[in-house]
Design a protein around this motif. Structure first.
Motif: not given
Length: 183
Positions: A164-173
């Motif tokens: 996932w794109r979260l704010d200006d970075s990436w997040a795991d699912h």
């Protein structure tokens, strides 16, 4: 999915929403960036009409159930709508379904309401609907959601990196699951 009555937990009543819930607190939650931070709903524009349409479509869907979470507290605000929990879509051929939830009222965050709602809907899905498996997904970084599911008896089954794109970075699912012990 036809649902009558309510599910009860120590702190909540879970009951079907009607379209009148599309205004007031629910609408405010759906316009609050902090509340929507870990939800795909953050990309939509939510209006009383769009929420009423969503509630109506969920109530008409034979493979979904949307329940409002109503606080039983004795703080003078008992009965207030504090969140929603959804079961669906349900795949009847494979006896599985997805659970998602939103605690919109920030004043009740951290009180264990999500855990109670997840546990109650899990019991309903297994005992009444005879589902074999439930699953849910959440953004990495949404530690409260992961904790709520795990406390309700679920397990983290997988982690998909940089999903996932979260704010200006990436997040795991993070994928969570629960199997019906009676199946």
């Amino acid at each position: 999915m036809i649902f009558t009555g309510a599910l009860e937990t120590p702190q909540l009543w879970l009951r079907t929403l009607d379209e009148s819930a599309a205004t007031g607190p629910y609408l405010a939650w759906m316009q609050d960036a902090e509340i929507l931070r870990f939800l795909e709903a953050r990309f939509g524009r939510h209006t009383p009409e769009s929420l009423a349409d969503f509630i109506h479509s969920m109530n008409q869907n034979p493979d979904a159930l949307l329940l409002g979470m109503f606080f039983k507290g004795d703080d003078g605000r008992a009965g207030r709508h504090v969140g929603n929990i959804k079961l669906g879509p349900v795949n009847r051929e494979h006896a599985r379904g997805d659970i998602g939830l939103l605690i919109g009222d920030k004043s009740v965050w951290g009180r264990g309401l999500a855990t109670e709602a997840i546990a109650a809907l899990t019991r309903y899905a297994f005992e009444q609907l005879r589902l074999n498996r439930l699953y849910a997904g959440c953004y990495g970084g949404n530690d409260g959601s992961v904790r709520a599911f795990v406390k309700a008896g679920w397990a983290v089954e997988a982690r998909l990196p940089r999903y996932w794109r979260l704010d200006d970075s990436w997040a795991d699912h993070i994928i969570l699951g629960c199997l019906n012990p009676a199946a």
